[in-house]
Design a protein around this motif. Sequence first.
Motif, PDB file in Angstrom:
ATOM      1  N   CYS A  75       0.843  -1.196   0.000  1.00  0.00           N
ATOM      2  CA  CYS A  75       0.000   0.000   0.000  1.00  0.00           C
ATOM      3  C   CYS A  75       0.882   1.251   0.000  1.00  0.00           C
ATOM      4  N   SER A  76       0.237   2.414  -0.147  1.00  0.00           N
ATOM      5  CA  SER A  76       0.987   3.667  -0.226  1.00  0.00           C
ATOM      6  C   SER A  76       0.206   4.780   0.467  1.00  0.00           C
ATOM      7  N   PRO A  77       0.901   5.706   1.154  1.00  0.00           N
ATOM      8  CA  PRO A  77       0.202   6.837   1.768  1.00  0.00           C
ATOM      9  C   PRO A  77      -0.554   7.651   0.718  1.00  0.00           C
ATOM     10  N   LEU A  78      -1.675   8.195   1.095  1.00  0.00           N
ATOM     11  CA  LEU A  78      -2.540   9.003   0.243  1.00  0.00           C
ATOM     12  C   LEU A  78      -3.232   8.181  -0.852  1.00  0.00           C
ATOM     13  N   GLU A  79      -3.060   6.857  -0.818  1.00  0.00           N
ATOM     14  CA  GLU A  79      -3.764   5.948  -1.720  1.00  0.00           C
ATOM     15  C   GLU A  79      -4.505   4.919  -0.862  1.00  0.00           C
ATOM     16  N   VAL A  80      -5.397   4.156  -1.502  1.00  0.00           N
ATOM     17  CA  VAL A  80      -6.109   3.122  -0.756  1.00  0.00           C
ATOM     18  C   VAL A  80      -5.878   1.770  -1.416  1.00  0.00           C
ATOM     19  N   CYS A  81      -5.752   0.732  -0.591  1.00  0.00           N
ATOM     20  CA  CYS A  81      -5.718  -0.647  -1.059  1.00  0.00           C
ATOM     21  C   CYS A  81      -7.078  -1.270  -0.782  1.00  0.00           C
ATOM     22  N   ASP A  82      -7.690  -1.825  -1.803  1.00  0.00           N
ATOM     23  CA  ASP A  82      -8.996  -2.451  -1.673  1.00  0.00           C
ATOM     24  C   ASP A  82      -8.809  -3.965  -1.651  1.00  0.00           C
ATOM     25  N   ILE A  83      -9.000  -4.588  -0.483  1.00  0.00           N
ATOM     26  CA  ILE A  83      -8.897  -6.040  -0.345  1.00  0.00           C
ATOM     27  C   ILE A  83     -10.318  -6.606  -0.344  1.00  0.00           C
ATOM     28  N   GLU A  84     -10.657  -7.305  -1.418  1.00  0.00           N
ATOM     29  CA  GLU A  84     -12.028  -7.809  -1.592  1.00  0.00           C
ATOM     30  C   GLU A  84     -12.119  -9.273  -1.155  1.00  0.00           C
ATOM     31  N   LEU A  85     -13.105  -9.581  -0.333  1.00  0.00           N
ATOM     32  CA  LEU A  85     -13.337 -10.940   0.139  1.00  0.00           C
ATOM     33  C   LEU A  85     -14.418 -11.610  -0.699  1.00  0.00           C
ATOM     34  N   GLU A  86     -14.669 -12.875  -0.436  1.00  0.00           N
ATOM     35  CA  GLU A  86     -15.620 -13.649  -1.233  1.00  0.00           C
ATOM     36  C   GLU A  86     -17.055 -13.153  -1.005  1.00  0.00           C
ATOM     37  N   PRO A  87     -17.847 -13.016  -2.066  1.00  0.00           N
ATOM     38  CA  PRO A  87     -19.247 -12.594  -1.910  1.00  0.00           C
ATOM     39  C   PRO A  87     -20.002 -13.507  -0.946  1.00  0.00           C
ATOM     40  N   GLY A  88     -20.775 -12.908  -0.058  1.00  0.00           N
ATOM     41  CA  GLY A  88     -21.535 -13.671   0.912  1.00  0.00           C
ATOM     42  C   GLY A  88     -20.776 -13.978   2.189  1.00  0.00           C
ATOM     43  N   GLU A  89     -19.491 -13.654   2.227  1.00  0.00           N
ATOM     44  CA  GLU A  89     -18.662 -13.917   3.395  1.00  0.00           C
ATOM     45  C   GLU A  89     -18.869 -12.803   4.427  1.00  0.00           C
TER      46      GLU A  89
END
Length: 279
Positions: A75-89
């Motif tokens: 990840c990096s400052p001033l940016e976002v990391c989107d960690i996506e989990l399994e649908p329905g979890e």
Amino acid sequence: MHLHTTRLHTCVILAASACGLLLVDISARAQSMTAKERKGTSISKQWRGRTGLVTRGADGKVVFLFGEVQPSVMCSPLEVCDIELEPGEVVRDVLVGDTVRWKVEPATSGAVGGQAIHLIVKPSEPGLVTSMVVTTSRRTYHIQLKSNATQYMARVGFEYPEAVGSRLADVNARIGSEAIPGAGVPAEQLNFAYSISGSASWRPTRVYSDGVKTYIQFPSSLSGQDAPVLFVVSGGENRIVNYRLKGDMMVVDYQIDTAILVSGVGFWNQDKVTIRRGG
């Protein structure tokens, strides 16, 4: 007065020296590990340090194979990391080693009933390393978080071995059903409990039922002239019933209990094969 001050300074120095020795001793004992502890930390280090399988998913998503290794998310400052989990979890807990310099916020996507949880990760500065544990209704994620001044992973997701296995099972069932001619139901729902007795060049290779019709498969395509005639045994009599030939398959419009296939003319020149349901 001077002598008293000198003695006081000497006592302070001696106390400081003793304290330092004590701290060194405590630190040494804290760093000391047993053979099992060293082995355990070595195994964990190898698991954390392995690269594992990383692939590209839809829309530039970085995809890790769940459970193979501890994924490292940059990840990096001033940016976002989107960690996506399994649908329905459903997420139960999110635990981060460094909660001061790392922020994790939840988000959702998708329709109700099949929503996917997203963990939005933001570091406060570059050069940070910490770990995150996410417990859900289906599994536990162990993730390493790193921060870089300019480089980061915008979208991160996972491929799940059980999901791959489920899709493979669906494909196998579909292939199995397609490989069995005439079957309108999955292969595992067919009844193959038929016995075949007698000898003939056209002796069926298998007989099965889908609960409505009976399918008699021959070793090769039969011409109308060479095809045997099917008699169903009912009430002690042999009766001709409706059936049709499709290549190497004879399709009978209902389930049969006992049937006889006959070809040839005359008693000595006839070939007969008997089929019985349930053996």
